[in-house]
Design an enzyme around this catalytic site. Sequence first.
Site, mmCIF file in Angstrom:
data_model
loop_
_atom_site.group_PDB
_atom_site.id
_atom_site.type_symbol
_atom_site.label_atom_id
_atom_site.label_comp_id
_atom_site.label_asym_id
_atom_site.label_seq_id
_atom_site.Cartn_x
_atom_site.Cartn_y
_atom_site.Cartn_z
ATOM 1 N N ASP A 5 -1.007 -36.092 -15.251
ATOM 2 C CA ASP A 5 -0.062 -35.397 -15.512
ATOM 3 C C ASP A 5 1.296 -35.643 -14.683
ATOM 4 O OD1 ASP A 5 0.926 -33.272 -17.389
ATOM 5 O OD2 ASP A 5 1.108 -31.751 -15.459
ATOM 6 N N HIS B 199 8.308 -24.537 -14.517
ATOM 7 C CA HIS B 199 7.223 -24.795 -13.665
ATOM 8 C C HIS B 199 7.247 -23.707 -12.491
ATOM 9 C CE1 HIS B 199 7.660 -28.941 -15.527
ATOM 10 N NE2 HIS B 199 6.306 -28.631 -15.679
ATOM 11 N N VAL C 179 -0.921 -24.818 -17.846
ATOM 12 C CA VAL C 179 -1.136 -23.844 -17.031
ATOM 13 C C VAL C 179 -1.402 -24.413 -15.777
ATOM 14 C CG1 VAL C 179 -2.387 -21.756 -16.619
ATOM 15 C CG2 VAL C 179 -1.885 -22.371 -18.928
ATOM 16 N N THR D 148 0.201 -22.991 -12.329
ATOM 17 C CA THR D 148 0.694 -21.975 -10.969
ATOM 18 C C THR D 148 -0.138 -20.633 -11.297
ATOM 19 O OG1 THR D 148 2.790 -22.855 -10.967
ATOM 20 C CG2 THR D 148 2.478 -20.684 -9.935
#
Length: 282
Positions: free
Chosen positions: A83, A182, A233, A235
């Site tokens: 990612d 984010h 997903v 954090t």
Amino acid sequence: MPLVSTRELVDEAVAAGSGVAAFNVITLEHAEAIAAGAERAGRPAILQISQNAVAFHHRLAPIADATAAVARASGARLGLHLDHVVSPALVEAAPAAGFGSVMVDASKLPYEQNVARTAELVDFGHRHELWVEAELGRVGGKDGEPPLDAHAPGVRTDPAEAAAYVAATGVDALAVAVGSSHAMTERTAALDHALIRRLRASVPVPLVLHGSSGVPDDEIRAAIAAGMVKINVGTALNTAFTAAVREQLTARPDVVDPRKYLAPAREAMAATVAAFLALLPA
């Protein structure tokens, strides 16, 4: 169970009118928690490792090999995704490391440079059977950046530009800016669902929602109904992990064995994974 390609998981979600969740891995405990949560929920998931996580471990192989081993040992159908990759060298290392997909992040470059860099890496990816995601717009909140105002000029993804970008780069999926950010630790984001529908109508590839940790349950459900497919997903897992560690060390300040606080932290993340997976339409 063998690793499942991201392409397969995304295609299944598209066919079912549902979504597939992708969870960020930082430590071995993250990978184990994601696998456990997916097994608990009876749903597939994607384990994704960011370039920042690779930097934390100093090299790709240790965290990639460990995460892949956890996925293969799981009873859940799990994919492996690299990612927010800025480095072309890291993209080129992905196939040999077992990744089925990669997110090329050229979003900070001027538009024409973004297109050129992304198209070049998409060409490499497709020659090596990688499903390639990219980002257009400014989701914000990474690397210490503050969350962006979803209504600020130039932040949200323009549907016409997104269609041109996909055509020019050949990407397999597009992460778009529609109101999330984010690194949000509170679930207060309000998404632009009308924009999601316009993007869905304009863009011929699956849409990706970054920053889903800050998006309330109902907003995620509505986003999937409007056309979002891959739900990222990160954090939220770290929030659960850190809260559990803090609780354990506060209650037992004499503890020095990390297993005493990492086990509850891993369980807290697994519960968080299962809760997010429960939001996805069956």
